[in-house]
Design a protein around this motif. Structure first.
Motif, PDB file in Angstrom:
ATOM      1  N   UNK A 285       0.878  -1.262  -0.133  1.00  0.00           N
ATOM      2  CA  UNK A 285       0.030   0.032  -0.110  1.00  0.00           C
ATOM      3  C   UNK A 285       0.842   1.367  -0.106  1.00  0.00           C
ATOM      4  N   UNK A 286       1.973   1.229   0.918  1.00  0.00           N
ATOM      5  CA  UNK A 286       2.858   2.355   0.909  1.00  0.00           C
ATOM      6  C   UNK A 286       3.519   3.007  -0.403  1.00  0.00           C
ATOM      7  N   UNK A 287       3.336   2.103  -1.488  1.00  0.00           N
ATOM      8  CA  UNK A 287       4.179   2.169  -2.592  1.00  0.00           C
ATOM      9  C   UNK A 287       3.152   2.857  -3.640  1.00  0.00           C
ATOM     10  N   UNK A 288       1.857   2.918  -3.362  1.00  0.00           N
ATOM     11  CA  UNK A 288       0.884   3.427  -4.293  1.00  0.00           C
ATOM     12  C   UNK A 288       0.711   4.888  -4.255  1.00  0.00           C
ATOM     13  N   UNK A 289       0.499   5.302  -5.335  1.00  0.00           N
ATOM     14  CA  UNK A 289       0.487   6.848  -5.417  1.00  0.00           C
ATOM     15  C   UNK A 289      -0.768   7.209  -4.783  1.00  0.00           C
ATOM     16  N   UNK A 290      -1.852   6.590  -4.775  1.00  0.00           N
ATOM     17  CA  UNK A 290      -3.014   7.105  -3.887  1.00  0.00           C
ATOM     18  C   UNK A 290      -3.928   5.696  -3.435  1.00  0.00           C
ATOM     19  N   UNK A 291      -4.422   5.788  -2.234  1.00  0.00           N
ATOM     20  CA  UNK A 291      -5.083   4.856  -1.794  1.00  0.00           C
ATOM     21  C   UNK A 291      -6.582   4.864  -2.349  1.00  0.00           C
ATOM     22  N   UNK A 292      -7.165   5.999  -2.383  1.00  0.00           N
ATOM     23  CA  UNK A 292      -8.634   6.068  -2.531  1.00  0.00           C
ATOM     24  C   UNK A 292      -8.835   5.817  -4.069  1.00  0.00           C
ATOM     25  N   UNK A 293      -7.787   5.971  -4.976  1.00  0.00           N
ATOM     26  CA  UNK A 293      -8.100   6.260  -6.283  1.00  0.00           C
ATOM     27  C   UNK A 293      -8.265   4.809  -7.179  1.00  0.00           C
ATOM     28  N   UNK A 294      -7.642   3.868  -6.312  1.00  0.00           N
ATOM     29  CA  UNK A 294      -7.547   2.225  -7.006  1.00  0.00           C
ATOM     30  C   UNK A 294      -7.403   2.641  -8.514  1.00  0.00           C
ATOM     31  N   UNK A 295      -5.889   2.841  -8.468  1.00  0.00           N
ATOM     32  CA  UNK A 295      -5.603   3.045  -9.959  1.00  0.00           C
ATOM     33  C   UNK A 295      -5.541   2.157 -11.100  1.00  0.00           C
ATOM     34  N   UNK A 296      -5.430   0.972 -10.755  1.00  0.00           N
ATOM     35  CA  UNK A 296      -5.364  -0.100 -11.352  1.00  0.00           C
ATOM     36  C   UNK A 296      -6.589  -0.447 -12.124  1.00  0.00           C
ATOM     37  N   UNK A 297      -7.878   0.119 -11.371  1.00  0.00           N
ATOM     38  CA  UNK A 297      -9.364  -0.088 -11.632  1.00  0.00           C
ATOM     39  C   UNK A 297      -9.597   0.880 -12.751  1.00  0.00           C
ATOM     40  N   UNK A 298      -9.022   2.203 -12.538  1.00  0.00           N
ATOM     41  CA  UNK A 298      -9.013   3.284 -13.661  1.00  0.00           C
ATOM     42  C   UNK A 298      -8.535   2.751 -15.012  1.00  0.00           C
ATOM     43  N   UNK A 299      -7.258   2.343 -14.935  1.00  0.00           N
ATOM     44  CA  UNK A 299      -6.563   1.979 -15.961  1.00  0.00           C
ATOM     45  C   UNK A 299      -7.233   0.573 -16.682  1.00  0.00           C
ATOM     46  N   UNK A 300      -7.563  -0.384 -16.022  1.00  0.00           N
ATOM     47  CA  UNK A 300      -8.192  -1.360 -16.745  1.00  0.00           C
ATOM     48  C   UNK A 300      -9.542  -1.114 -17.443  1.00  0.00           C
ATOM     49  N   UNK A 301     -10.197  -0.160 -16.439  1.00  0.00           N
ATOM     50  CA  UNK A 301     -11.536   0.180 -17.319  1.00  0.00           C
ATOM     51  C   UNK A 301     -11.400   0.997 -18.512  1.00  0.00           C
ATOM     52  N   UNK A 302     -10.551   2.086 -18.361  1.00  0.00           N
ATOM     53  CA  UNK A 302     -10.116   2.634 -19.650  1.00  0.00           C
ATOM     54  C   UNK A 302      -9.475   1.584 -20.904  1.00  0.00           C
ATOM     55  N   UNK A 303      -8.998   0.646 -20.434  1.00  0.00           N
ATOM     56  CA  UNK A 303      -8.547  -0.275 -21.543  1.00  0.00           C
ATOM     57  C   UNK A 303      -9.923  -1.060 -22.055  1.00  0.00           C
ATOM     58  N   UNK A 304     -10.423  -1.595 -21.081  1.00  0.00           N
ATOM     59  CA  UNK A 304     -11.931  -2.226 -21.473  1.00  0.00           C
ATOM     60  C   UNK A 304     -12.845  -1.457 -22.403  1.00  0.00           C
ATOM     61  N   UNK A 305     -12.989  -0.309 -21.802  1.00  0.00           N
ATOM     62  CA  UNK A 305     -13.925   0.824 -22.568  1.00  0.00           C
ATOM     63  C   UNK A 305     -13.362   0.900 -24.054  1.00  0.00           C
ATOM     64  N   UNK A 306     -12.088   1.175 -24.008  1.00  0.00           N
ATOM     65  CA  UNK A 306     -11.508   1.413 -25.580  1.00  0.00           C
ATOM     66  C   UNK A 306     -11.671   0.199 -26.210  1.00  0.00           C
ATOM     67  N   UNK A 307     -11.418  -0.972 -25.774  1.00  0.00           N
ATOM     68  CA  UNK A 307     -11.646  -2.081 -26.529  1.00  0.00           C
ATOM     69  C   UNK A 307     -13.070  -2.192 -27.140  1.00  0.00           C
ATOM     70  N   UNK A 308     -13.917  -2.039 -26.133  1.00  0.00           N
ATOM     71  CA  UNK A 308     -15.538  -2.012 -26.575  1.00  0.00           C
ATOM     72  C   UNK A 308     -15.953  -1.039 -27.304  1.00  0.00           C
ATOM     73  N   UNK A 309     -15.049   0.229 -27.398  1.00  0.00           N
ATOM     74  CA  UNK A 309     -15.628   1.417 -28.037  1.00  0.00           C
ATOM     75  C   UNK A 309     -16.690   1.807 -27.284  1.00  0.00           C
ATOM     76  N   UNK A 310     -16.712   1.986 -26.049  1.00  0.00           N
ATOM     77  CA  UNK A 310     -17.759   2.569 -25.309  1.00  0.00           C
ATOM     78  C   UNK A 310     -17.222   3.564 -24.272  1.00  0.00           C
ATOM     79  N   UNK A 311     -17.940   4.338 -23.502  1.00  0.00           N
ATOM     80  CA  UNK A 311     -17.595   5.107 -22.514  1.00  0.00           C
ATOM     81  C   UNK A 311     -18.245   4.695 -21.262  1.00  0.00           C
TER      82      UNK A 311
END
Lengths: 389, 389
Positions: A250-276
């Motif tokens: 946890x101490x190495x994450x840039x943010x605790x509340x952002x759950x950045x991996x989810x933001x990046x995974x969602x962006x990737x999935x949305x782009x693949x699907x062509x949705x927002x």
């Protein structure tokens, strides 16, 4: 490239089971196989998720063991372990292999035994699961997962003013949904008062903010869209699978509340699907603790940062709300057999997008997403599925 | 479809290590990264194999943990566990992803800590590893892996007259090779007499018929052949990866001596590569016990069924023989850090096919194969690599 589609989906009840894991998984596997109308001889690969079988029950090399039990010995079999994101990562690999033409028909699933039926109590299982926390920096400090998610959630409360009562609303909503899911571990209503009156596990979480450990299994049959018409099961399109990681500990994450991996995974999935995010009709998210759902619906772009708690308390994420979240009851009510959770989300997306979710059906559901995280959100997999065009 | 090539390879010494697994793996990872001449920012996926970290050291969710330690957090990371075939299955998935255009540059590797440096003795580790045997039918009978491979080998002796002295010749040959491998756990010569005089572990195996448990790590960098010229590391082509399974438990297999999964995996790999067994210049095979090498070289089609023991005793599998087997020293001499073994074989193929294996170089090596099995040969992965055309 041919897309991948799900043509069969099945799961066991989640909750205590006294079956060996082979038999438990077979019940889900055959439910998915029967749903798909596929014969065993047509299945040419098996992707399997299990997180804790070695530690809990001295059972490893499970992929070919389970394949043998259901009559699939011989084909390529692989076990994945990525903490709670285990079987969604198995699903990702099956989707990629089908899209690449490596396999035509893949069985994907997960199974886990976590209840006292294993001979281990919740305390011992909590310690086993803490193996997903950092071995040198976090485990020696006694940081088990209620504490991990308490830290993430406390930060969110500090930044945005999210309240314990708002968190409790996540539990109330998911228990409400879960009563319509015949497979749910805890399928009955609760109240904000009952949640807030339950014992503190790790501040701000009360016992009723926490999902249970469950036994259970889930499975889906993934095939190439070119072949979908060969099978009886109504196909549902898999249009995006995003997978990203974040630093551990946890101490190495840039943010605790952002759950950045989810933001990046969602962006990737949305782009693949062509949705927002605006195109999403409903979401199954990883609510291992109530706070995790608040973080998830913001990270997925479904609600603005900081508004997830209020949105939940306003009822906007109920099945009949503007954006239903966890119509299945989520981990909180449906239960959380670790390695089975990812593909259980895919089972729910399949049912919803086929319009066969009965009392918990989201009206007009055409696009659904699944959010499955592992560990302290060090791994997140986001999947987009859509009603067949 | 672009083929996959290996442009970087590295490994640690195999043997006792007192480092945490992050540091152990980092040593192999950076060796492969430096060899490839790739920057961290170019690596877009991480495929990792570890078999026993949860049971031995309470350490799971290792893929993003190790990625973080070496500066790769963020990218898709996945852990595989398929008993001893763990990291070759990780390698298969990386090769498939690169060939499919999903990733351009993948880091693949494995790491394991199995020696008393973990705090566990060989007896406890043997019991942990027995989790790969069937939970209900084999573990309660006390069937640990020396016994599993003793049963397979005894059947071969019964069918073909293979002798203990012939088995001992496998150990003698692999120890001879291992003395030329600076990374080997046991890099010194032995004799048939020394093997036969060592204590019986599981009839017909003496102690010196058995590979050690080792600590160690290995890693390779896999890239699309289109991109190979962008990197400093001399590329070696991956032309086939076959992966098949067999029934578990032993009693369900159609043959004990055939190791059918190896035959099927080899056929698949040879077909992908467009070669036949006769085209193979050398092989790295999974000699966890001496008998396993005899079974392997027959299953791979390198020697006729029943002739593997005699061929070994005649010296035909030495580095300067007609078909060198385990020029690295194999598991027997090099050591066997479970999850690191599969990619360590790929490291050896890479060195041999580049012509950089120094004293253990197989002259004129243009086509090499790796045979990595898991459990009781319930899983086998066979890889074909070739000098770049």
């Amino acid at each position: 490239m041919s897309r991948a589609v799900v043509v069969g989906a099945g799961m066991t009840d989640f909750g205590p089971h006294d079956q060996p894991i082979e038999e438990l998984f077979a019940d889900a596997a055959f439910a998915s196989i029967d749903d798909a109308g596929v014969s065993l001889g047509e299945i040419d690969a098996f992707y399997f998720g299990n997180a804790l079988g070695g530690q809990a029950e001295s059972d490893t090399h499970l992929a070919p063991k389970l394949a043998t039990h259901i009559g699939l010995q011989g084909i390529p079999c692989q076990r994945f372990e990525d903490a709670c994101a285990t079987s969604s990562n198995a699903f990702k690999h099956a989707v990629q292999a089908v899209e690449a033409g490596i396999h035509d028909v893949a069985l994907v699933g997960g199974a886990e035994r976590c209840t006292p039926e294993t001979g281990l109590g919740t305390g011992e299982m909590t310690k086993i699961f803490a193996s997903a926390a950092h071995r040198q920096y976090e485990q020696p400090a006694g940081l088990t997962f209620p504490g991990v998610f308490a830290l993430l959630t406390k930060r969110h409360m500090h930044e945005y003013g999210t309240t314990e009562a708002q968190l409790a609303e996540v539990a109330v909503k998911n228990h409400h949904h879960g009563q319509f899911n015949p497979h749910a571990h805890f399928g009955k209503d609760t109240t904000v008062e009952a949640v807030l009156d339950s014992p503190i596990v790790a501040d701000p979480f009360h016992l009723m903010d926490c999902c249970p450990f469950s036994d259970g299994a889930s499975a889906v049959v993934v095939v190439s869209s070119d072949l979908a018409d060969n099978f009886a099961g109504e196909p549902v399109d898999v249009t995006g699978v995003g997978h990203r990681t974040d630093a551990i500990p946890l101490a190495d994450k840039t943010s605790l509340s952002a759950t950045q991996s989810a933001r990046n995974a969602a962006q990737e999935a949305y782009e693949q699907a062509g949705i927002r995010a605006e195109n999403v009709d409903f979401a199954e998210v990883h609510d291992c603790f109530t706070g995790a759902e608040v973080l998830a619906i913001e990270a997925l772009g479904l609600f603005e940062d900081g508004s997830g708690g209020a949105a939940t308390a306003e009822g906007r994420t109920y099945i009949d709300g503007e954006l239903p979240v966890n119509p299945s009851g989520g981990l909180k009510s449906k239960g959380h057999p670790i390695g089975a959770t990812g593909t259980a989300q895919i089972v729910e997306l399949t049912k919803q997008l086929r319009g066969t979710a009965d009392e918990r059906q989201v009206e007009g559901a055409k696009t659904g997403i699944a959010h499955n995280l592992g560990g302290d959100a060090g791994t997140t997999v986001v999947t987009v599925m859509e009603e067949r065009a």
